[in-house]
Design a protein around this motif. Structure first.
Motif, PDB file in Angstrom:
ATOM      1  N   ASN A 104       0.822  -1.213   0.000  1.00  0.00           N
ATOM      2  CA  ASN A 104       0.000   0.000   0.000  1.00  0.00           C
ATOM      3  C   ASN A 104       0.857   1.264   0.000  1.00  0.00           C
ATOM      4  O   ASN A 104       0.533   2.259  -0.667  1.00  0.00           O
ATOM      5  N   ALA A 105       1.967   1.192   0.740  1.00  0.00           N
ATOM      6  CA  ALA A 105       2.879   2.343   0.768  1.00  0.00           C
ATOM      7  C   ALA A 105       3.486   2.576  -0.615  1.00  0.00           C
ATOM      8  O   ALA A 105       3.632   3.720  -1.077  1.00  0.00           O
ATOM      9  N   GLY A 106       3.842   1.475  -1.302  1.00  0.00           N
ATOM     10  CA  GLY A 106       4.399   1.592  -2.652  1.00  0.00           C
ATOM     11  C   GLY A 106       3.406   2.190  -3.623  1.00  0.00           C
ATOM     12  O   GLY A 106       3.743   3.049  -4.443  1.00  0.00           O
ATOM     13  N   ILE A 107       2.146   1.736  -3.530  1.00  0.00           N
ATOM     14  CA  ILE A 107       1.097   2.266  -4.408  1.00  0.00           C
ATOM     15  C   ILE A 107       0.866   3.743  -4.109  1.00  0.00           C
ATOM     16  O   ILE A 107       0.677   4.567  -5.023  1.00  0.00           O
ATOM     17  N   ALA A 108       0.882   4.094  -2.817  1.00  0.00           N
ATOM     18  CA  ALA A 108       0.666   5.485  -2.429  1.00  0.00           C
ATOM     19  C   ALA A 108       1.734   6.413  -3.015  1.00  0.00           C
ATOM     20  O   ALA A 108       1.447   7.555  -3.400  1.00  0.00           O
ATOM     21  N   LYS A 109       2.985   5.939  -3.083  1.00  0.00           N
ATOM     22  CA  LYS A 109       4.074   6.746  -3.653  1.00  0.00           C
ATOM     23  C   LYS A 109       3.813   7.052  -5.123  1.00  0.00           C
ATOM     24  O   LYS A 109       4.015   8.174  -5.592  1.00  0.00           O
ATOM     25  N   TYR A 110       3.377   6.025  -5.861  1.00  0.00           N
ATOM     26  CA  TYR A 110       3.069   6.251  -7.280  1.00  0.00           C
ATOM     27  C   TYR A 110       1.912   7.240  -7.425  1.00  0.00           C
ATOM     28  O   TYR A 110       1.936   8.138  -8.267  1.00  0.00           O
TER      29      TYR A 110
END
Length: 492
Positions: free
Chosen positions: A241-247
Motif C-alpha cells: 500500500n505504501a508503494g502504491i501510495a508513492k506512485y
C-alpha cells in the motif's frame, strides 16, 4: 475459500437405523420377522405390526410376546482427497478409510392382542425408527477434508501439512406406541384401524480440535499460525500500500504487478479472517426430541389355502426441537440444522405393504411381500427428500415349515432398493442398496408358551460418488448389519 467453509461439517440427520427397512424406518419389530421377513400376510402375533388385520384370525384369548434383539452395524466410507496427503497421520496417501460402529445391545419390543368374537384389540411397543448409536472415533472425511483444504490453501504462506483430532457420534431412537383394533366383517375378511405415536430422541456430538499446521520449524497450533500469518500479511500489505501510495502521490499509475499483489493480499487477509473463528476447532453438542402421530389401516382376506393382506401407514409428521451449543445462525447452512431452538423436519414416510401366503400343504407356508416407502412425499430438513431419484422399494420372500407340532423353522430374504443420488449421499447419513437373509426357529415349550430365536444379516453393496472428479475427490460408501434375537410368546 467459500467451498471450504461450506463443507466444514456435513451435518445432516444421521440415518441411525440399525435394522431392516426404509431410510429411517425399522420393520423388524419381532424375532418372527428375523427368521422370515416376508410376514406381510402371515397370521401371527407379530402381525400387530406387520399384518394387524390378520391378527383377528388368531384364536380367542389374550396373546402377548416379548422380543429382545441385538444389532451390530458398521459404516465404512473410503474417501479420496489430494489434501489428505498433507496429513501427518496419512503417510502421504490421498485415500483414507473412516469407519463408524453402531451398536444397539438392547432393542426391546412388546406385542399384545385380545381376541373375542370378531374383534381383536391390539397394542405394540417398539422402536420403529433409529435404534442405536453410531460412533466415528476418527471423525469423518468431510471433517478432515476441511482441515486438509485449509492447509493446502495456506501453502503459499509456508504451510507444509496439518495434524488434527476429530470425533463424531450420533444416537437416535424413535419409540413407538401403537394401539388399534381389527374386526372380521365376514368369516374370511377382516379390517384394521389404529394409531401410532412416535417419540423421537436424538443426540449428536462432534468435534474438530488440536489442529496443527506443519511449518519449516515443525508443527504449531492453528491459532498461533493464524496470528503469525495475519501479522505477516498485514506487514506485507502495508509495504504494498505504501508503494502504491508513492506512485499515486507522484501522479503516476501504480504497476499492474503491484496492484495484483495488493488484491491477492487483501483476499488472503479476508480468508484468514474467516478462518479465525475455527482457530480453536469446532465443537458441537445437540439434543433433539419431537412427537408425531399417524393412523394405520389394514385388510386381510382368506380364501382356501391362501392369505392376502395389505397395510398402509400414513406419514408421521415430526418436528425435532434442538437444544444445542450452536446459538447463532452460521454461514454454513448445514450447521444451522443444529441451531439451538430450531425445529427440524424429520417425517417418517408413509408405508404401503402388500403380502401373500400360500400353504401347499398344512405344514409348509410360502410367503411373498412388497414394501413401498413414500420417501419423496415426506418432509425432511432442507427438503433433502427432493434429492432422491425415487421412493424405496423392498421385495420379500420366505418359507416356513412346521417340522413337528412343537417345532417350526423358517428362513427368508429381503431385497431393498433405495433412490439414492450423489446429491443426497454424504458421509454422515447414507444408505446403500442391499439384500438381507434371516433364519430361525420357534419351539412350543408348553401349549401356551413359545420360544423363538433367529439371526438376520444384511449384505450391502458399495455406492460410489465422484464428488469432484476433476479434483480427484470421491467417496465410496458401504455398511454391514447383523442382528440376533430371542422372543417369548404367551397365550392365555
Amino acid at each position: 475459500m467459500k467451498k471450504i467453509l461450506s463443507s466444514v461439517i456435513v451435518f445432516t440427520m444421521a440415518s441411525m437405523s440399525a435394522w431392516a427397512g426404509g431410510i429411517i424406518t425399522n420393520t423388524n419389530q419381532s424375532v418372527l420377522f428375523l427368521k422370515n421377513p416376508a410376514r406381510d400376510a402371515a397370521i401371527g402375533l407379530d402381525g400387530v405390526y406387520s399384518n394387524p388385520a390378520g391378527v383377528a384370525f388368531m384364536p380367542e384369548g389374550f396373546h402377548v410376546a416379548f422380543n429382545w434383539q441385538y444389532a451390530h452395524q458398521t459404516r465404512t466410507i473410503t474417501s479420496t482427497n489430494p489434501a489428505f496427503a498433507l496429513g501427518k497421520k496419512n503417510n502421504g496417501k490421498s485415500t483414507k478409510e473412516f469407519e463408524g460402529v453402531a451398536d444397539a445391545p438392547i432393542i426391546p419390543s412388546l406385542q399384545g392382542a385380545y381376541n373375542k368374537g370378531n374383534w381383536s384389540l391390539q397394542f405394540n411397543l417398539s422402536v420403529p425408527g433409529g435404534g442405536g448409536a453410531c460412533e466415528f472415533a476418527d471423525g469423518l472425511g468431510s471433517f478432515e477434508s476441511v482441515v486438509g483444504n485449509i492447509a493446502a490453501m495456506l501453502q503459499p504462506l509456508g504451510a507444509q501439512g496439518y495434524d488434527m483430532e476429530s470425533y463424531m457420534k450420533g444416537r437416535q431412537y424413535y419409540f413407538g406406541v401403537q394401539l388399534g383394533a381389527a374386526y372380521k366383517i365376514y368369516p374370511n375378511l377382516s379390517v384394521y384401524g389404529g394409531l401410532r405415536l412416535l417419540y423421537g430422541d436424538a443426540t449428536y456430538k462432534a468435534k474438530i480440535n488440536n489442529i496443527m499446521v506443519k511449518t519449516e520449524g515443525g508443527y504449531v497450533g492453528f491459532a498461533d499460525y493464524l496470528q503469525y500469518s495475519a501479522t505477516t500479511i498485514n506487514n506485507n500489505l502495508d509495504l504494498v500500500n505504501a508503494g502504491i501510495a508513492k506512485y499515486q502521490a507522484a501522479g503516476m499509475e501504480a504497476p499492474a504487478e503491484l496492484i495484483a499483489q495488493q488484491v491477492q493480499l487483501e483476499k488472503t487477509k479476508e480468508s484468514l479472517s474467516q478462518l479465525q473463528k475455527y482457530a480453536d476447532g469446532v465443537n458441537l453438542l445437540c439434543n433433539q426430541d419431537g412427537v408425531g402421530i399417524a393412523p394405520i389401516i389394514g385388510i386381510h382376506y382368506k380364501v382356501s389355502n391362501f392369505n392376502f393382506a395389505a397395510k398402509y401407514e400414513f406419514k408421521t409428521q415430526i418436528r425435532m426441537k434442538n437444544e444445542s451449543t450452536v446459538n447463532e445462525a452460521s454461514e454454513i447452512a448445514a450447521v444451522n440444522k443444529f441451531r439451538d431452538g430450531e425445529k427440524v423436519n424429520e417425517d417418517s414416510p408413509a408405508l404401503l405393504t402388500i403380502g401373500a401366503q400360500w400353504k401347499p400343504i398344512d405344514v409348509v407356508s410360502l410367503n411373498l411381500g412388497w414394501h413401498h416407502y413414500f420417501d419423496k412425499d415426506a418432509n425432511w430438513y432442507n427438503n433433502t427428500q427432493d434429492l432422491l431419484r425415487h421412493n424405496t422399494n423392498e421385495f420379500l420372500a420366505g418359507v416356513e415349515w412346521d417340522i413337528t407340532p412343537k417345532l417350526n423353522v423358517s428362513c427368508g430374504g429381503q431385497l431393498t432398493r433405495y433412490g439414492m443420488d450423489d446429491a443426497y449421499m454424504n458421509d454422515m447419513s447414507f444408505v446403500v442398496n442391499s439384500y438381507s437373509i434371516g433364519l430361525g426357529f420357534s419351539y412350543k415349550v408348553k401349549e401356551n408358551i413359545t420360544l423363538s430365536a433367529a439371526y438376520f444379516q444384511t449384505n450391502y453393496g458399495t455406492y460410489k460418488r465422484d464428488n469432484y472428479p476433476a479434483e480427484g475427490i470421491s467417496d465410496h460408501f458401504t455398511r454391514t448389519n447383523r442382528v440376533l434375537g430371542v422372543g417369548c410368546q404367551l397365550d392365555f
